[in-house]
Design a protein around this motif. Structure first.
Motif, PDB file in Angstrom:
ATOM      1  N   GLY A 157       0.791  -1.225   0.000  1.00 45.75           N
ATOM      2  CA  GLY A 157       0.000   0.000   0.000  1.00 45.75           C
ATOM      3  C   GLY A 157       0.818   1.267   0.000  1.00 45.75           C
ATOM      4  O   GLY A 157       0.290   2.356   0.256  1.00 45.75           O
ATOM      5  N   ARG A 165       1.004   2.828  -5.915  1.00 53.09           N
ATOM      6  CA  ARG A 165      -0.217   2.416  -6.603  1.00 53.09           C
ATOM      7  C   ARG A 165       0.118   1.706  -7.915  1.00 53.09           C
ATOM      8  O   ARG A 165       1.040   2.114  -8.618  1.00 53.09           O
ATOM      9  CB  ARG A 165      -1.114   3.626  -6.897  1.00 53.09           C
ATOM     10  N   SER A 194      -5.320   0.910  -0.706  1.00 54.45           N
ATOM     11  CA  SER A 194      -3.996   1.153  -0.122  1.00 54.45           C
ATOM     12  C   SER A 194      -4.041   1.240   1.397  1.00 54.45           C
ATOM     13  O   SER A 194      -3.169   0.710   2.094  1.00 54.45           O
ATOM     14  CB  SER A 194      -3.398   2.440  -0.696  1.00 54.45           C
ATOM     15  N   ARG A 220      -4.406  -2.162   3.007  1.00 57.82           N
ATOM     16  CA  ARG A 220      -3.196  -2.954   2.821  1.00 57.82           C
ATOM     17  C   ARG A 220      -2.083  -2.499   3.760  1.00 57.82           C
ATOM     18  O   ARG A 220      -1.302  -3.311   4.262  1.00 57.82           O
ATOM     19  CB  ARG A 220      -2.724  -2.901   1.363  1.00 57.82           C
ATOM     20  N   ARG A 221      -1.990  -1.186   4.011  1.00 55.64           N
ATOM     21  CA  ARG A 221      -0.961  -0.692   4.931  1.00 55.64           C
ATOM     22  C   ARG A 221      -1.174  -1.210   6.341  1.00 55.64           C
ATOM     23  O   ARG A 221      -0.213  -1.396   7.103  1.00 55.64           O
ATOM     24  CB  ARG A 221      -0.937   0.841   4.929  1.00 55.64           C
TER      25      ARG A 221
END
Length: 462
Positions: free
Chosen positions: A309, A312, A327, A330-331
């Protein structure tokens, strides 16, 4: 060409250093310094190129001769005409923002005529196959491309002595092959080579002698033929890597059940006019350790950052536990450990770094203690991360990921520059994480690591 006569060096405010070094490297000879990390190999390299004690302060005694002259008190700028250096971290020796300018820098710095600068720069760039990178900034090159640029910049200067500190730490197989061919050519030209290296298999046809350094002292010397006779168990006890080249792994898809933790569908990445990769369809399940492989510049780090993340993609989607994830999500679910460990620590001690963003419980404290002991970091639990060696910083970064509650762990070149003992400790730690139900993705050129612990492979070169 290089002669140490009872050389001692102890770093200021430290017990580390080397003791009573007596070593003669003859003209045209290649001598490889090997042994466990943090035992004096890099110190000897720094004594030869003058960085110690000119930059790394400390107490020096004994005598150092290069090309028949006592160089013990020689100014650093003079030493650079005789000794060319290639460091483990190429970024630490760059002075330019563009690749051709960096290759030309050493010649410009010593006032060579313009025509000679252009000629030597062009020859070095061709020799290391860097022509396609002429228009790129250094900060966008892969770690392997930066390493090749660093070697080319030294080659352009054409010094009689080359000292290299882990020059293959971030090179792919083709890059290692090209470097070996260049070093063999330098030997034929009469150049003298002193190399500190853990991955010794690629040097078996280049080295004349291997010198084993431990506890800051020379323990023994062996020829390549004698090294090949050492049993594998002895190599492990000495914390050395294999002397035989590991054949490229062919890891097949293991039997898996249930939904993947991570799924990439039709994922593509384009930066400017350059397509890095496209239409990737890949998946990772809990309990897997996946090697992300490919040549330097194939986009391995870019893929890891996108999964985590931090960047992109151009097209496609990423799903976690069967659901598309942006993103931000995902982080929170992925841990990314960069190959540049100097930029990712934020606290004042190793322990604080481990627990950054984690609630301390007795169970977590016990896990942290065991993990630090397993990775040989427990003695540094109260130390500031900035004082750790490169290998110790790598292991701390990995420890932070393993202690986190993230289910997807991404490690970028976690064993670059590590000795055999620490490489095997990392492999064992990754296996423990997989056993806890995590998916572990490892960007690596290290075939020994792949064979030690990886269950599947994503090859971005194909």
């Amino acid at each position: 060409m290089i002669r140490f006569e009872h050389v001692n060096f102890q770093y200021a405010d430290s017990e580390a250093g080397v003791t009573d070094i007596c070593l003669h490297v003859r003209k045209g000879e290649c001598v490889v310094l090997t042994g466990p990390s943090g035992n004096g190999k890099t110190t000897l390299i720094h004594i030869v190129n003058g960085i110690a004690p000119a930059f790394h302060m400390g107490r020096f005694s004994g005598r150092l001769q290069i090309n028949g002259k006592d160089r013990s008190d020689e100014p650093l700028w003079k030493r650079g005409k005789t000794v060319g250096s290639v460091f483990q971290d190429p970024g630490s020796q760059f002075f330019s923002s563009e690749m051709p300018g960096e290759v030309a820098f050493s010649c410009e710095n010593y006032g060579f005529p313009h025509e000679k600068i252009v000629l030597r720069t062009d020859v070095a760039i061709r020799r290391f196959r860097l022509e396609q990178l002429r228009d790129r900034s250094l900060d966008v090159l892969s770690s392997g491309e930066k390493q090749r640029t660093a070697v080319a910049s030294v080659y352009a200067m054409n010094p009689p002595v080359y000292v290299c500190d882990e020059p293959t730490a971030n090179l792919d197989g083709q890059g290692v092959k090209e470097l070996r061919e260049v070093l063999q050519g330098l030997k034929r030209e009469g150049c003298t080579l002193l190399i500190a290296e853990h991955r010794i298999s690629w040097l078996m046809d280049v080295a004349d002698r291997f010198v084993y350094i431990r506890d800051g002292a020379i323990q023994w010397e062996r020829t390549p033929e004698q090294m090949r006779l050492l049993p594998s168990e002895v190599m492990k006890q000495l914390e050395l890597r294999a002397v035989q080249h590991c054949m490229p792994s062919r890891l097949s898809i293991p039997a898996v059940t249930g939904s993947p933790l991570l799924s990439l569908k039709s994922l593509s990445c384009k930066r400017g006019k350059h397509t890095i990769w496209e239409n990737l369809n890949l998946a990772a399940w809990a309990g897997q350790i996946i090697a992300i492989t490919g040549h330097n510049g194939a986009g391995k780090t870019t893929l890891a950052k996108i999964v985590a993340g931090l960047e992109r993609p151009s097209k496609g989607s990423i799903s976690l536990h069967g659901r598309k994830a942006g993103s931000s999500r995902r982080r929170k679910s992925c841990w990314y450990s960069s190959n540049d460990t100097g930029t990712q620590f934020f606290t004042n001690s190793v322990t604080e770094e481990l627990f950054l963003g984690i609630f301390r419980t007795e169970e977590q404290l016990e896990r942290a203690r065991n993990l630090l002991k397993k990775l040989d970091l427990y003695a540094y639990k109260d130390a500031h991360p900035a004082i750790l060696s490169g290998g110790q910083k790598q292991r701390l970064s990995i420890a932070c990921g393993l202690l986190s509650d993230r289910k997807i762990l991404l490690f970028d070149e976690p064993t670059s520059g590590l000795d055999g003992g620490n490489m095997r400790k990392i492999a064992s730690a990754l296996e423990d994480a997989a056993a806890e139900g995590k998916a572990v993705l490892v960007i690596t050129h290290d075939e020994e690591l792949i064979q030690a612990c990886c269950s599947f492979q994503w090859d971005l070169s194909k």
